[in-house]
Design a protein around this motif. Structure first.
Motif, PDB file in Angstrom:
ATOM      1  N   SER A   1      25.330  -0.633   1.219  1.00 53.79           N
ATOM      2  CA  SER A   1      25.726  -1.289  -0.032  1.00 53.79           C
ATOM      3  C   SER A   1      27.220  -1.582  -0.066  1.00 53.79           C
ATOM      4  CB  SER A   1      25.369  -0.401  -1.223  1.00 53.79           C
ATOM      5  OG  SER A   1      26.148   0.785  -1.204  1.00 53.79           O
ATOM      6  N   GLY A   2      27.936  -1.147   0.944  1.00 62.66           N
ATOM      7  CA  GLY A   2      29.387  -1.250   0.963  1.00 62.66           C
ATOM      8  C   GLY A   2      30.056   0.087   0.796  1.00 62.66           C
ATOM      9  N   GLY A   3      29.263   1.093   0.382  1.00 63.61           N
ATOM     10  CA  GLY A   3      29.815   2.418   0.177  1.00 63.61           C
ATOM     11  C   GLY A   3      30.886   2.426  -0.894  1.00 63.61           C
TER      12      GLY A   3
ATOM     13  N   VAL B   1      22.088   5.224   7.729  1.00 67.11           N
ATOM     14  CA  VAL B   1      22.782   6.415   7.263  1.00 67.11           C
ATOM     15  C   VAL B   1      23.720   6.035   6.127  1.00 67.11           C
ATOM     16  CG1 VAL B   1      24.385   8.253   7.897  1.00 67.11           C
ATOM     17  CG2 VAL B   1      22.653   7.495   9.539  1.00 67.11           C
ATOM     18  N   GLN B   2      23.695   6.831   5.073  1.00 69.64           N
ATOM     19  CA  GLN B   2      24.613   6.654   3.952  1.00 69.64           C
ATOM     20  C   GLN B   2      25.483   7.907   3.880  1.00 69.64           C
ATOM     21  OE1 GLN B   2      24.299   3.718   2.433  1.00 69.64           O
ATOM     22  NE2 GLN B   2      22.232   3.127   3.027  1.00 69.64           N
ATOM     23  N   THR B   3      26.732   7.798   4.267  1.00 68.60           N
ATOM     24  CA  THR B   3      27.641   8.943   4.198  1.00 68.60           C
ATOM     25  C   THR B   3      28.557   8.824   2.988  1.00 68.60           C
ATOM     26  OG1 THR B   3      29.433   7.965   5.516  1.00 68.60           O
ATOM     27  CG2 THR B   3      27.690   9.136   6.715  1.00 68.60           C
TER      28      THR B   3
ATOM     29  N   ALA C   1      30.619  10.682 -10.892  1.00 68.50           N
ATOM     30  CA  ALA C   1      30.917  11.956 -10.232  1.00 68.50           C
ATOM     31  C   ALA C   1      31.444  11.733  -8.826  1.00 68.50           C
ATOM     32  CB  ALA C   1      29.697  12.870 -10.223  1.00 68.50           C
ATOM     33  N   ALA C   2      32.392  10.802  -8.717  1.00 61.62           N
ATOM     34  CA  ALA C   2      33.025  10.461  -7.440  1.00 61.62           C
ATOM     35  C   ALA C   2      32.040   9.854  -6.450  1.00 61.62           C
ATOM     36  CB  ALA C   2      33.742  11.659  -6.832  1.00 61.62           C
ATOM     37  N   GLY C   3      31.144   9.044  -6.942  1.00 61.59           N
ATOM     38  CA  GLY C   3      30.312   8.255  -6.053  1.00 61.59           C
ATOM     39  C   GLY C   3      29.181   8.969  -5.372  1.00 61.59           C
ATOM     40  N   GLY C   4      28.813  10.141  -5.835  1.00 59.87           N
ATOM     41  CA  GLY C   4      27.784  10.900  -5.135  1.00 59.87           C
ATOM     42  C   GLY C   4      26.413  10.264  -5.115  1.00 59.87           C
ATOM     43  N   TYR C   5      26.170   9.284  -5.964  1.00 63.59           N
ATOM     44  CA  TYR C   5      24.825   8.706  -6.067  1.00 63.59           C
ATOM     45  C   TYR C   5      24.675   7.360  -5.371  1.00 63.59           C
ATOM     46  CZ  TYR C   5      22.645  11.992  -9.346  1.00 63.59           C
ATOM     47  OH  TYR C   5      22.066  13.090  -9.931  1.00 63.59           O
ATOM     48  N   ILE C   6      25.754   6.719  -5.012  1.00 63.01           N
ATOM     49  CA  ILE C   6      25.663   5.354  -4.493  1.00 63.01           C
ATOM     50  C   ILE C   6      24.827   5.306  -3.214  1.00 63.01           C
ATOM     51  CG2 ILE C   6      27.873   5.555  -3.263  1.00 63.01           C
ATOM     52  CD1 ILE C   6      28.299   2.577  -3.839  1.00 63.01           C
ATOM     53  N   GLY C   7      24.975   6.299  -2.349  1.00 66.62           N
ATOM     54  CA  GLY C   7      24.193   6.308  -1.118  1.00 66.62           C
ATOM     55  C   GLY C   7      22.735   6.634  -1.352  1.00 66.62           C
TER      56      GLY C   7
END
Length: 392
Positions: free
Chosen positions: A325-327, A280-282, A336-342
């Motif tokens: 990935s560490g989130g 899960v990537q939150t 855009a405030a990290g919306g793509y990292i997950g």
């Protein structure tokens, strides 16, 4: 009675790319977005003229939007989207791009998010983030996400018995994961003792509860499965996607998000249940938000988030791999405030391309997003289910 939307059969995600994150940068958001876009196109062996769709998310692209970016990058898409929804942007971008592919409005969509982080970028962003904040918060010397999430965290702890150690377990696990991600900003191990002893920021929030803004970008491509097969690309099937805005507007404080409105639809659309996903990537600008998502996404009941965290190992090799990935809390908050990292991490995971952060045997991933803190709550939520199509 809620009607389950048509499925996303035939739509796949491929060519995930992340730039190495950088704490500060004098380059523009345009530069970071261009780097990520070039990385995805190269991974797919595509020339930019083959790209006929573009979806862009950025907080620091001003005065440009996606339209201006097409001229900067020499693109001429027949389908264009600009999604300024912060941490929910990746899920929203996928959902809309997928429908365009199914409708044959577009063949290949590049979904990209990127931001720069100059010395004063974050303060400038907050100063004009929303009309609510400008009119109702800042004149009284109050504002910014730390203050908002301090109130939310305090209320969550009071109502549901969460302790700082519970939030610390999330943060420590993510730092352990980030140490296996060469693109992460945070490079030092973090212990629970260090977390608990960190300097206060806005009680009960302390240093390691707060996300680290940085410069960077991510990109991936959305296309039809036949196109990915023709090109010999590893890809992930899109099994379900939801978005919701301004949910539970009468709640006095936000202890649940928009996922609760549509989560049954998401699981039914995919024909899956929570116990069938491998990771899960939150969205995780603060650990309380991740705990809230564990509840709202169906992994435990409302108020059971603390017990859920206590009974699971959240590291890559654990019983509930989370933000592998560490989130944002340990890799950094870019784009855009990290919306793509997950999302890019989930694509890598289910296609076997995650390298040091790879969860063994991972075939299904859930990605959730949360964004746009407008005065007292996040207005946007999204969630996406991915499943292995073709592995690398």
């Amino acid at each position: 009675m809620t009607q389950i939307p048509a499925d996303y059969d035939g739509v796949v995600l491929t060519a995930p790319f992340s730039t190495p994150y950088q704490r500060y940068s004098i380059d523009t958001a345009h530069y970071w977005i261009a780097q990520a876009l070039r990385g995805s196109l190269k991974a797919a062996a595509l020339e930019k003229d083959a790209l006929d769709g573009l979806s862009v998310s950025s907080f620091t692209l001003f005065p440009d939007t996606a339209v201006g970016l097409t001229q900067h990058l020499g693109l001429s898409p027949r389908w264009l989207d600009n999604i300024p929804m912060g941490g929910a942007s990746a899920g929203v971008a996928v959902r809309r791009a997928a429908r365009a592919v199914q409708a044959k409005d577009v063949d290949v969509v590049a979904c990209v998010a990127g931001d720069t982080n100059q010395i004063d970028s974050f303060r400038q962003l907050l100063s004009s983030f929303s009309r609510f904040a400008m009119d109702a918060s800042y004149p009284y010397g109050y504002g910014g996400p730390n203050a908002n999430f301090a109130l939310l965290t305090d209320r969550y702890m009071h109502d549901f018995g969460a302790k700082r150690e519970d939030f610390g377990k999330i943060c420590v696990a993510q730092r352990d994961n980030a140490l296996k991600n060469p693109n992460a900003v945070m490079k030092k191990p973090l212990t629970l003792e260090q977390y608990l002893e960190a300097r206060a920021i806005a009680d009960p929030i302390a240093l390691f509860d707060c996300v680290m803004p940085c410069a960077g970008a991510e990109c991936f491509l959305v296309m039809h499965e036949d196109e990915a097969k023709r090109r010999g690309l590893p890809y992930a099937h899109l099994r379900g996607a939801i978005e919701r805005h301004n949910a539970h507007r009468d709640d006095p404080i936000q202890l649940r998000g928009g996922w609760t409105v549509d989560i049954d639809t998401l699981w039914a659309m995919a024909g899956l249940s929570p116990d069938q996903v491998d990771l899960v990537q939150t969205y995780d600008d603060y650990p309380v938000i991740s705990m809230m998502q564990f509840e709202d996404l169906g992994f435990c009941a409302k108020g059971e988030g603390p017990d859920f965290v206590r009974s699971h190992d959240l590291t890559i090799a654990g019983s509930f791999p989370h933000n592998t990935s560490g989130g944002q809390l340990s890799a950094g908050q870019a784009g855009a405030a990290g919306g793509y990292i997950g999302m890019v991490e989930a694509i890598r995971q289910v296609t076997g391309q995650a390298k040091g952060t790879q969860v063994a045997g991972a075939t299904r991933a859930l990605v959730s997003g949360f964004g746009m803190i407008n005065y007292d709550r996040g207005l946007c939520s999204s969630a996406t289910l991915l499943e292995t199509g073709a592995r690398a």
